[in-house]
Design a protein around this motif. Structure first.
Motif, short mmCIF file in Angstrom:
data_model
loop_
_atom_site.label_atom_id
_atom_site.label_comp_id
_atom_site.label_asym_id
_atom_site.label_seq_id
_atom_site.Cartn_x
_atom_site.Cartn_y
_atom_site.Cartn_z
N UNK A 1 0.85 -1.21 0.00
CA UNK A 1 0.00 0.00 0.00
C UNK A 1 0.88 1.25 0.00
N UNK A 2 1.96 1.21 0.75
CA UNK A 2 2.87 2.35 0.82
C UNK A 2 3.49 2.64 -0.55
N UNK A 3 4.01 1.60 -1.19
CA UNK A 3 4.70 1.78 -2.48
C UNK A 3 3.69 2.22 -3.56
N UNK A 4 2.52 1.57 -3.57
CA UNK A 4 1.52 1.92 -4.58
C UNK A 4 1.00 3.34 -4.34
N UNK A 5 0.94 3.77 -3.08
CA UNK A 5 0.51 5.16 -2.79
C UNK A 5 1.50 6.15 -3.41
N UNK A 6 2.79 5.82 -3.38
CA UNK A 6 3.78 6.71 -3.98
C UNK A 6 3.51 6.82 -5.48
N UNK A 7 3.23 5.68 -6.13
CA UNK A 7 2.87 5.72 -7.55
C UNK A 7 1.64 6.61 -7.77
N UNK A 8 0.63 6.46 -6.91
CA UNK A 8 -0.61 7.25 -7.06
C UNK A 8 -0.31 8.75 -6.89
N UNK A 9 0.54 9.09 -5.91
CA UNK A 9 0.92 10.51 -5.74
C UNK A 9 1.68 11.03 -6.95
N UNK A 10 2.64 10.24 -7.43
CA UNK A 10 3.46 10.69 -8.57
C UNK A 10 2.60 10.87 -9.81
#
Ligand SMILES: CC(C)(COP(=O)(O)OP(=O)(O)OC[C@H]1O[C@@H](n2cnc3c(N)ncnc32)[C@H](O)[C@@H]1OP(=O)(O)O)[C@@H](O)C(=O)NCCC(=O)NCCS
Length: 163
Positions: free
Chosen positions: A35-44
């Motif tokens: 969830x943490x890594x995918x959230x970074x993708x979503x923010x980027x």
């Protein structure tokens, strides 16, 4: 927005505090990392605040052991007005032998929100090659199925949980 512009890949070493009683990576810990890594993708991708909307069926295919190297890769597969579907692939690697395995593949969705928590418009994904276009089309089908399940779940909750 291109897929490669928000792709994220990280590796971590599995330490004793990450494991369950049988010396494998604890499932909840892995989901938290995903969830943490995918959230970074979503923010980027969106450059907006985001919330996790859904996590599709998650199957743990092979155990990740204490001392293994875990690699998590996430990238956008499909977008609608305010929502991003993100694929997350998880690999494990024996740190000594270099033996690699696929552990999990999952799709998380993130909804971009404004300061009042209301969904807001995001950049749409632009597939650049056949592989990305294939993923996009599959994402479109999954999105329709997901929204159907969401509507059914809301109906079921209304009918069964009296709160
Ligand atoms: C996700 C959330 C912002 C959606 O708000 P909403 O007012 O119900 O949104 P709407 O029904 O108007 O739908 C807006 C968009 O979100 C999508 N959506 C709504 N709920 C969703 C869900 N649970 N999963 C995936 N997508 C969802 C809709 O498909 C729609 O997409 P589009 O704009 O791209 O077409 C809201 O339900 C929420 O805040 N949920 C809690 C999120 C959270 O706290 N997550 C952390 C885990 S505790």
């Amino acid at each position: 927005m291109k897929v490669k512009d928000s792709m994220v890949e990280i590796s971590r070493l599995v330490l004793p505090e990450d494991t369950n009683v049988v010396n494998a990576l604890y499932g909840g810990r892995l989901v938290g990392w995903m969830d943490n890594i995918a959230s970074i993708t979503a923010y980027k991708h969106s450059r907006k605040n985001i919330v996790t909307g859904s996590i599709d069926s998650l199957f743990f295919i092979s155990p990740i052991r204490l001392g293994d190297i875990v690699t998590i890769r996430s990238f956008v597969t499909y977008t609608t007005r305010s929502t991003m579907e993100i694929e997350i692939d998880v690999f494990s690697e024996n740190a000594i032998t270099g033996d690699k395995k696929i552990t999990t593949q999952a799709f998380f969705t993130y909804v971009a929100i404004d300061g009042d928590g209301k969904p807001v418009e995001i950049n749409q994904i632009e597939p650049e090659n056949d592989e990305e276009m294939k993923r996009y089309k599959e994402g479109e089908i999954r999105s329709a199925e997901r929204l159907k399940r969401l509507a059914e779940t809301k109906e079921r909750i209304k009918a069964t949980l009296k709160i």
